[in-house]
Design a protein around this motif. Structure first.
Motif, PDB file in Angstrom:
ATOM      1  N   ARG A  24       0.844  -1.209   0.000  1.00  0.00           N
ATOM      2  CA  ARG A  24       0.000   0.000   0.000  1.00  0.00           C
ATOM      3  C   ARG A  24       0.873   1.250   0.000  1.00  0.00           C
ATOM      4  NH1 ARG A  24       2.683   2.017   3.222  1.00  0.00           N
ATOM      5  NH2 ARG A  24       2.833   1.695   5.454  1.00  0.00           N
ATOM      6  N   GLY A  29      -2.269  10.383   6.892  1.00  0.00           N
ATOM      7  CA  GLY A  29      -2.616   9.786   8.180  1.00  0.00           C
ATOM      8  C   GLY A  29      -1.478   8.900   8.654  1.00  0.00           C
ATOM      9  N   GLU A  30      -0.370   9.550   9.081  1.00  0.00           N
ATOM     10  CA  GLU A  30       0.818   8.764   9.451  1.00  0.00           C
ATOM     11  C   GLU A  30       0.992   8.721  10.967  1.00  0.00           C
ATOM     12  OE1 GLU A  30       1.691   6.584   7.119  1.00  0.00           O
ATOM     13  OE2 GLU A  30       2.163   8.227   5.762  1.00  0.00           O
ATOM     14  N   HIS A  31       1.178   7.511  11.467  1.00  0.00           N
ATOM     15  CA  HIS A  31       1.328   7.230  12.910  1.00  0.00           C
ATOM     16  C   HIS A  31       0.048   7.550  13.681  1.00  0.00           C
ATOM     17  CE1 HIS A  31       5.724   6.209  13.186  1.00  0.00           C
ATOM     18  NE2 HIS A  31       5.637   6.705  11.956  1.00  0.00           N
ATOM     19  N   ASP A  33      -2.593   5.532  13.298  1.00  0.00           N
ATOM     20  CA  ASP A  33      -3.358   4.280  13.500  1.00  0.00           C
ATOM     21  C   ASP A  33      -3.267   3.771  14.935  1.00  0.00           C
ATOM     22  OD1 ASP A  33      -0.708   3.385  13.131  1.00  0.00           O
ATOM     23  OD2 ASP A  33      -1.234   1.814  11.668  1.00  0.00           O
ATOM     24  N   TYR A  34      -2.060   3.752  15.502  1.00  0.00           N
ATOM     25  CA  TYR A  34      -1.954   3.239  16.877  1.00  0.00           C
ATOM     26  C   TYR A  34      -2.406   4.282  17.906  1.00  0.00           C
ATOM     27  CZ  TYR A  34       2.622   5.559  16.595  1.00  0.00           C
ATOM     28  OH  TYR A  34       3.634   6.476  16.400  1.00  0.00           O
ATOM     29  N   THR A 163       3.665  -2.376  15.391  1.00  0.00           N
ATOM     30  CA  THR A 163       2.975  -1.547  14.393  1.00  0.00           C
ATOM     31  C   THR A 163       1.477  -1.454  14.667  1.00  0.00           C
ATOM     32  OG1 THR A 163       2.770  -3.524  13.061  1.00  0.00           O
ATOM     33  CG2 THR A 163       4.629  -2.108  12.579  1.00  0.00           C
ATOM     34  N   GLY A 164       0.836  -0.504  13.985  1.00  0.00           N
ATOM     35  CA  GLY A 164      -0.613  -0.329  14.096  1.00  0.00           C
ATOM     36  C   GLY A 164      -1.350  -1.213  13.107  1.00  0.00           C
ATOM     37  N   ASP A 167      -1.616  -1.132   7.816  1.00  0.00           N
ATOM     38  CA  ASP A 167      -1.083  -1.842   6.650  1.00  0.00           C
ATOM     39  C   ASP A 167      -1.882  -3.102   6.330  1.00  0.00           C
ATOM     40  OD1 ASP A 167       0.748   0.154   6.911  1.00  0.00           O
ATOM     41  OD2 ASP A 167       2.326  -1.118   7.740  1.00  0.00           O
ATOM     42  N   TYR A 219      10.405   3.846  15.845  1.00  0.00           N
ATOM     43  CA  TYR A 219       8.953   3.682  15.730  1.00  0.00           C
ATOM     44  C   TYR A 219       8.364   3.411  17.114  1.00  0.00           C
ATOM     45  CZ  TYR A 219       4.452   1.986  14.001  1.00  0.00           C
ATOM     46  OH  TYR A 219       3.108   1.819  13.771  1.00  0.00           O
ATOM     47  N   GLY A 328       4.221   6.299   4.900  1.00  0.00           N
ATOM     48  CA  GLY A 328       4.676   5.129   5.666  1.00  0.00           C
ATOM     49  C   GLY A 328       5.317   5.507   6.985  1.00  0.00           C
ATOM     50  N   GLY A 329       5.954   4.544   7.598  1.00  0.00           N
ATOM     51  CA  GLY A 329       6.472   4.691   8.961  1.00  0.00           C
ATOM     52  C   GLY A 329       7.605   5.689   9.117  1.00  0.00           C
TER      53      GLY A 329
HETATM   54  C1  GLA Z   1       4.067   1.557   9.560  1.00  0.00           C
HETATM   55  C2  GLA Z   1       3.141   0.749  10.473  1.00  0.00           C
HETATM   56  C3  GLA Z   1       1.714   1.274  10.417  1.00  0.00           C
HETATM   57  C4  GLA Z   1       1.655   2.774  10.613  1.00  0.00           C
HETATM   58  C5  GLA Z   1       2.683   3.478   9.721  1.00  0.00           C
HETATM   59  C6  GLA Z   1       2.765   4.944  10.002  1.00  0.00           C
HETATM   60  O1  GLA Z   1       3.716   1.336   8.235  1.00  0.00           O
HETATM   61  O2  GLA Z   1       3.154  -0.607  10.111  1.00  0.00           O
HETATM   62  O3  GLA Z   1       0.932   0.602  11.378  1.00  0.00           O
HETATM   63  O4  GLA Z   1       1.835   3.116  11.956  1.00  0.00           O
HETATM   64  O5  GLA Z   1       3.975   2.934   9.873  1.00  0.00           O
HETATM   65  O6  GLA Z   1       1.598   5.582   9.656  1.00  0.00           O
END
Ligand code: GLA
Length: 377
Positions: A24, A29-31, A33-34, A163-164, A167, A219, A328-329
């Motif tokens: 993907r 919308g970064e970080h 999700d958690y 991770t959140g 993904d 992270y 991404g992360g």
């Molecule tokens: C990584 C994590 C996701 C998310 C992104 C940042 O891809 O796997 O869960 O936290 O970073 O948005």
């Protein structure tokens, strides 16, 4: 070689079927999700294909076109017992078993064209393809909306990456031609029409090819800092800090670094909502400045960018992009730029030129369209 070809070669048999799940890019919308907030990813056409066939109960064997050497075999395991790339597969089996499912034994052959280590969710594509295959093969009753959490558990607990849920949700729930607006608290989704070509626009993905450094530690540190801030503010998650209550919340925090982390999350959630609203109103070009603001927030407040991604964003903007941001992360990975489709070669050339002037390894650029989520082929 294809997944099916590898299956035939390694197991001297025909696979029962082929399952695929994509990588993907996250539009914005970064970080978040958690922090139980909002994200807006879309699936890439690049995907992992799993060719799968039966094996005796309690036995799993997996091989991959990306790995030399013998297939990896395992029975029922506990987190940590299988390591390396096969841990993602063992983790999915484990998570299904933990959830009470009778997981069918299987032989699996994998092939993927999702770039690894580029922040495009190659691990979620792997987990999601295997998960979908095992669910279908075993006739397991697991509704689509519950699947991402299971794949996430494989990654969090078995592989050990904190991770959140974005993904795995993207890989499993995205639809072709749509971006996935996901509420990471309720798992509710809205499929947002996302056909840029029809508007003469495109998303250019720029892989910075920057080496990832200290990614997991950084992270995890960001995640801890957000959770600690939520505790101090007395909310279940930073999602619960309203955008118009941000100043008030920041005033309650003593630590400047923590204040900036909170500001990123709260403003980023708002940027997702703003982007969705603009897309739904057909004001696609106006999404550009929102993306760019998201990048500045990641660079200055969340501090997860590296020079290569900052340079890519600046070069794309100078070449006329409506907006650009890292996706991404962080700590390397890819940048996406919203551009006029016919500006792709000029934008690519501008980024390449900027990289060469700074002595960076050359980037890799391509146009990303919204592909489909996990499916049996
Ligand atoms: C990584 C994590 C996701 C998310 C992104 C940042 O891809 O796997 O869960 O936290 O970073 O948005």
């Amino acid at each position: 070689m294809s997944a099916a070809g590898l299956f035939r070669e390694r197991y001297a048999a025909e696979p029962t079927g082929l399952w695929a799940a994509p990588g993907r890019v996250n539009l914005i919308g970064e970080h978040t999700d958690y922090n139980e907030g909002f994200v807006l990813p879309f699936a890439l056409p690049q995907r992992t294909v799993a060719a799968v066939g039966p094996a005796p109960a309690g036995e799993w064997t997996v091989c991959s076109t990306a790995e030399e050497g013998d297939p990896v075999s395992f029975g029922t395991t506990a987190p940590g017992e299988v390591t390396g790339w096969a841990a993602y597969v063992a983790g999915v089996v484990w998570a299904l078993q933990e959830a009470g499912f009778d997981v069918p034994g299987a032989r699996i052959a994998l092939d993927s064209d999702v770039p690894v280590g580029s922040g495009l969710s190659s691990s979620a594509a792997l987990e999601s393809s295997v998960l979908t295959a095992l669910i279908d093969l075993g006739g397991l009753e697991l509704p689509l909306e519950q699947r991402p959490a299971l794949a996430q558990r494989a990654e969090n607990v078995y592989v050990g990456a904190p991770t959140g849920i974005m993904d795995q949700s993207a890989s499993i729930r995205c639809l072709a031609g749509r971006a996935l607006f996901l509420d990471c608290r309720t798992y509710e989704v809205r499929q947002i029409p996302f056909d840029l070509a029809a508007e003469g626009l495109a998303i250019l993905v720029i892989n910075s090819n920057a080496p990832h450094q200290h990614v997991d530690g950084e992270y995890g540190a960001r995640r801890k800092s957000c959770e600690e801030a939520a505790r101090i503010l007395g909310v279940p998650a930073l999602r619960d800090v309203p955008f118009d209550g941000l100043a008030e919340a920041l005033a309650k925090l003593d630590d400047d670094v923590m204040r900036r982390r909170v500001r990123h999350i709260v403003t980023e959630d708002q940027r997702v909502l703003d982007t969705v609203a603009l897309l739904e109103q057909g004001r696609t070009k106006e999404v550009g400045p929102v993306l760019t603001a998201g990048h500045a927030s990641m660079r200055d407040d969340f501090e997860i960018t590296v020079p290569q991604v900052d340079v890519a964003v600046e070069a794309a903007l100078s070449a006329g992009a409506y907006g650009a941001r890292m996706t991404g992360g962080g700590f390397g990975g890819c940048v996406l730029a919203l551009i006029d489709a016919d500006r792709a070669p000029a934008t690519t050339a501008a980024v390449e030129q900027a990289y060469s002037e700074r002595g960076f390894k050359a980037p890799t650029c391509w146009i990303a369209t919204a592909g489909e989520g996990a499916t049996r082929l």
